[in-house]
Structures are given as C-alpha cells and as structure tokens.
Design a protein around this motif. Structure first.
Motif, PDB file in Angstrom:
ATOM      1  N   TRP A  56       0.714  -1.250   0.180  1.00 52.33           N
ATOM      2  CA  TRP A  56       0.034   0.243  -0.012  1.00 52.33           C
ATOM      3  C   TRP A  56       0.829   1.364   0.200  1.00 52.33           C
ATOM      4  O   TRP A  56       0.421   2.573  -1.453  1.00 52.33           O
ATOM      5  N   PHE A  57       1.683   1.293   0.604  1.00 50.55           N
ATOM      6  CA  PHE A  57       3.033   2.077   0.899  1.00 50.55           C
ATOM      7  C   PHE A  57       3.285   3.161  -0.360  1.00 50.55           C
ATOM      8  O   PHE A  57       3.603   4.138  -1.386  1.00 50.55           O
ATOM      9  N   TYR A  58       4.044   1.576  -1.263  1.00 56.36           N
ATOM     10  CA  TYR A  58       3.765   1.655  -2.233  1.00 56.36           C
ATOM     11  C   TYR A  58       3.725   1.704  -3.305  1.00 56.36           C
ATOM     12  O   TYR A  58       3.761   3.279  -4.484  1.00 56.36           O
ATOM     13  N   LEU A  59       2.207   1.679  -3.412  1.00 61.93           N
ATOM     14  CA  LEU A  59       0.844   2.514  -4.250  1.00 61.93           C
ATOM     15  C   LEU A  59       1.021   3.702  -3.690  1.00 61.93           C
ATOM     16  O   LEU A  59       0.606   4.448  -5.207  1.00 61.93           O
ATOM     17  N   ARG A  60       1.502   3.742  -2.845  1.00 53.31           N
ATOM     18  CA  ARG A  60       0.742   5.334  -2.081  1.00 53.31           C
ATOM     19  C   ARG A  60       2.298   7.003  -2.540  1.00 53.31           C
ATOM     20  O   ARG A  60       1.399   7.254  -3.837  1.00 53.31           O
TER      21      ARG A  60
END
Length: 102
Positions: A56-60
């Motif tokens: 999720w961090f990567y996607l954000r």
C-alpha cells in the motif's frame, strides 16, 4: 519493480481475484511476494493474495518504504568515512560511532 509487476499490484489492490492470469504473472506474483508487497497463500486449489502495508505504501508513494535511494538507511547498516590521514569513523545505524585507523 517493473511495469508489469506494478500493474499487477494495482489490479490486486483494486480487488482482482487471483486466477486466470496471463502467462508469466505467477512469476510476477512471487517477485512481489519476495519484495514484501504481497502475501500469497495456497490451500488445496484456493489461492489467497493480499497487499501488505509495504504494498500500500508503494502504491501511494511510488517507492518501497525501505528504498535506500530516498535517503533512508536500513537498520544494521554501517557507513564509513575516511580523512586524508586514513583515520576514519564508522557511523552505525544506532547513531554511535567507532573511530579506527586503517
């Protein structure tokens, strides 16, 4: 992470069920798992894929939370510096230093 892996991560985050993927996408799933952005579990014929916090961090943010290119240092890392007299110090990730002479 390559473009195909990123696209697959986005699709899984959007709720796509694992299953009839294009050839080679299982390789991408395992690569994403190895990067810590997915968890994969198999039980019988069922497959469960979940996006992790790192995913999720990567996607954000467009990068992995442990990405060193953004100036973060992994825990346990050591950085060495040397002066003209070859005397240096070792900066440890906990902030302590140890002087040494080469």
């Amino acid at each position: 992470m390559n473009e195909r892996q990123r696209a697959l991560l986005e699709r899984l985050a959007a709720g796509e069920e694992p299953g009839a993927w294009a050839p080679g996408e299982w390789h991408s799933v395992y690569a994403l798992r190895d990067r810590g952005v997915l968890t994969v579990s198999k039980s019988g014929g069922d497959v469960d894929v979940e996006v992790t916090e790192a995913g999720w961090f990567y996607l954000r943010h467009g990068r992995h939370p442990d990405d060193l290119a953004c100036g973060q240092q992994r825990s346990g890392g050591v950085r060495r510096t040397f002066g003209a007299d070859e005397r240096g110090s070792t900066a440890r990730s906990d902030g302590s230093k140890a002087d040494f002479v080469r």
